[in-house]
Design a protein around this motif. Structure first.
Motif, short mmCIF file in Angstrom:
data_model
loop_
_atom_site.label_atom_id
_atom_site.label_comp_id
_atom_site.label_asym_id
_atom_site.label_seq_id
_atom_site.Cartn_x
_atom_site.Cartn_y
_atom_site.Cartn_z
N PHE B 144 0.83 -1.22 0.00
CA PHE B 144 0.00 0.00 0.00
C PHE B 144 0.86 1.26 0.00
N ALA B 148 -0.33 2.57 -3.37
CA ALA B 148 -1.41 3.53 -3.12
C ALA B 148 -0.87 4.93 -2.84
N TYR B 286 -5.95 0.80 5.55
CA TYR B 286 -6.21 0.08 4.30
C TYR B 286 -6.82 -1.30 4.57
N ALA B 288 -9.63 -2.58 4.80
CA ALA B 288 -10.72 -3.07 3.94
C ALA B 288 -10.19 -3.69 2.65
N GLN B 289 -8.94 -3.35 2.31
CA GLN B 289 -8.38 -3.88 1.05
C GLN B 289 -7.31 -4.94 1.29
N ASP B 291 -7.56 -8.15 1.95
CA ASP B 291 -7.76 -9.44 1.28
C ASP B 291 -7.30 -9.38 -0.17
N ALA B 292 -7.68 -8.30 -0.85
CA ALA B 292 -7.31 -8.17 -2.26
C ALA B 292 -5.78 -8.06 -2.41
N ALA B 293 -5.15 -7.32 -1.51
CA ALA B 293 -3.70 -7.15 -1.58
C ALA B 293 -2.99 -8.47 -1.33
#
Lengths: 347, 347
Positions: B144, B148, B286, B288-289, B291-293
């Motif tokens: 991230f 990000a 971060y 909430a993200q 799992d995707a990461a």
């Protein structure tokens, strides 16, 4: 107001490097012939000249924002508003009023280049000094600094330092239009009154109030945007009161211009804990968007949603003293010297 | 490797506030009964515990990242990898390997709450220590922080400090995948060799080289991204070499953890002149993200596009000494203590 000599090009040049604030001996008054128009050139007659903190840095020899520092004997840099009195350039006609880099002089003959673009002023029925305030670099700095860097959202809390200054006074008004809660900092009661009149929900006198304590009281949910015109201590205090995901816009650092040793910002790590961002910005990087911004600022001016705040010093001969006073916090709004009365002037 | 006592819950607690680096006397070894499983709880048997610079700050009583500071006598905070050995929670089965907040102890009985989510480790065929390195907070911070916050583009120049550390070693590998030019800073020759092996185009030994001079030589077009794991002097040097529109990602400040007086960053105004941004980030924002990461990081691990870099200290009993060594720059990669061998371990 003393009469400017219309037979000569009067200039202020740099006599020596300033130490601390500028004083009379740092400047050299000079008169020379009015320049003779060359091919492709336009001849300009100065109406207003800007007074800005950055000028002392040019005088100290620093190269800033693409302008090289001054050598002893150079005419002092400065943007201004001027009338075209002769033109060998088909894009410009006598009588048109432009803003651009003129320098501290009462006439200028110049080519219009990509680098030195002179912009015609759409004055919206206001005095042409607007070309150095709301429709000049000041207004554009407020516009891009707040909107492109600060990205304000309705109901956010924004703290503005130097709030009674040229940029600050415009930031306040745009932020209120968007629906932000605006807290301004200024250095005396008259300025605090002014910024409340411009829409500030709260005004802090940073010379008499405990900044950290007052920010704690006023920003219990933290600061979402800190628009920094001053640097130093107030920036540090704001870092201690950031909300999550907040933005600091670094626009100016007037508190630092007179110090030999720059301020050591020892709590910058607060950006980490709040997921916050400190964004520096350099107005000329937005030049491709100046026309669109100017159009929007003009429409706000016409609809009386925002108004210029200008501190006009009179007379070319008083410019050194006027520049000195802006470092003392003596001015409000955009500081300008009026060299000659222009069309549409309010006096 | 000393045998961990399987009949007791062994703990390291804080005996007193550290002064400077941690020393043996700051820690208290304690044994108690293995906790008895309550309703809804899971009983965990610790395999690995993380060693991180932030631990000294918890020990100093500072509350960070939502974790409160430690009181004298408390078990030291720390994330770890552990095996479920009993479960009263239908979502977790004995034999599963999780990562989460365990603390410096060899067993833990706990409910799984929204705040203390234990994540199952998809180990990609690697030892489960991966749950504290590439697939733990370290890998997520690199992911991230770089993607990000840093927003890297192909061919940009990125400078990474603490490049041989857990986050830095992952940042290097992701940045190379994207096609950046990567310059790493590390504190000795072995670390410089390591980061070149991981893909760094250039490695700077910050203890022996003049950082400012070397950055001038290597970054003639300026730094596009500075990924900061250390703070202080190296951050300041990077500010002096920024390209236009560059991004500084503030991830860690290990250089500051042992100083009483924080570093005064006196050239932050360089952000203005280059239109640059200094972005702090807090990894839990971060979540909430995550799992995707984790899914993307896992795929890169499986394709061998990135690899974990772990510095494994052996034995629960050696944890105080191991923690001390990371402040001395003694470790590379993610610093971990192996408490017990887990399934799939490489030894």
């Amino acid at each position: 107001m003393a009469i400017t000599n219309e037979q000569k090009n009067c200039q202020w040049r740099i006599a020596r490097r300033p130490k601390g604030n500028v004083v009379a001996e740092d400047f050299l008054y000079h008169e020379e012939e009015i320049p003779i128009l060359q091919d492709n050139e336009i001849l300009l007659r100065t109406l207003y000249l800007n007074l800005a903190p950055v000028m002392r840095m040019y005088m100290s020899g620093e190269s800033i924002a693409g302008e090289k520092g001054l050598d002893i004997g150079d005419v002092i840099h400065g943007r201004g508003v001027a009338e075209v009195i002769k033109s060998n350039n088909s894009n410009y006609k006598p009588g048109e009023i432009l803003q651009g880099q003129i320098g501290w002089q009462t006439f200028k003959s110049t080519e219009v280049t990509e680098r030195e673009r002179f912009r015609k002023i759409n004055n919206c029925g206001l005095p042409f000094s607007i070309g150095l305030s709301t429709l000049g670099m000041t207004g554009l700095s407020a516009y891009f600094g707040l909107l492109a860097c600060g990205k304000p959202k309705k109901n956010e809390t924004i703290v503005v330092s130097g709030a009674a200054g040229g940029v600050g006074s415009t930031v306040i008004q745009i932020a209120k239009m968007i629906g932000c809660r605006v807290i301004g900092l200024a250095g005396n009661q008259a300025k605090c009154d002014l910024i409340k009149e411009l829409g500030c929900d709260e005004a802090i006198n940073y010379r008499t109030e405990d900044i950290r304590q007052t920010l704690s009281n006023l920003c219990q949910n933290g600061i979402d945007i800190y628009f920094d015109n001053v640097g130093g201590d107030i920036l540090s205090a704001s870092l201690d009161h950031l909300a999550q995901n907040s933005r600091i816009v670094l626009c100016g650092s007037i508190s630092e211009y007179l110090h030999d040793k720059p301020y050591g910002l020892d709590n910058y790590t607060k950006l980490r804990r709040t997921n916050s961002c400190m964004q520096g910005f350099f107005i000329y990087n937005y030049s491709a968007q100046f026309d669109a911004a100017e159009k929007e600022l003009s429409s706000w001016l016409k609809e009386r949603k925002i108004k210029p705040v200008e501190h006009i010093y009179d007379g070319f001969e008083n410019m050194p003293k006027a520049l000195s006073s802006i470092y003392d916090g003596g001015n409000y709004g955009v500081a300008l010297s009026r060299i000659r009365h222009g069309p549409n002037d309010d006096e």
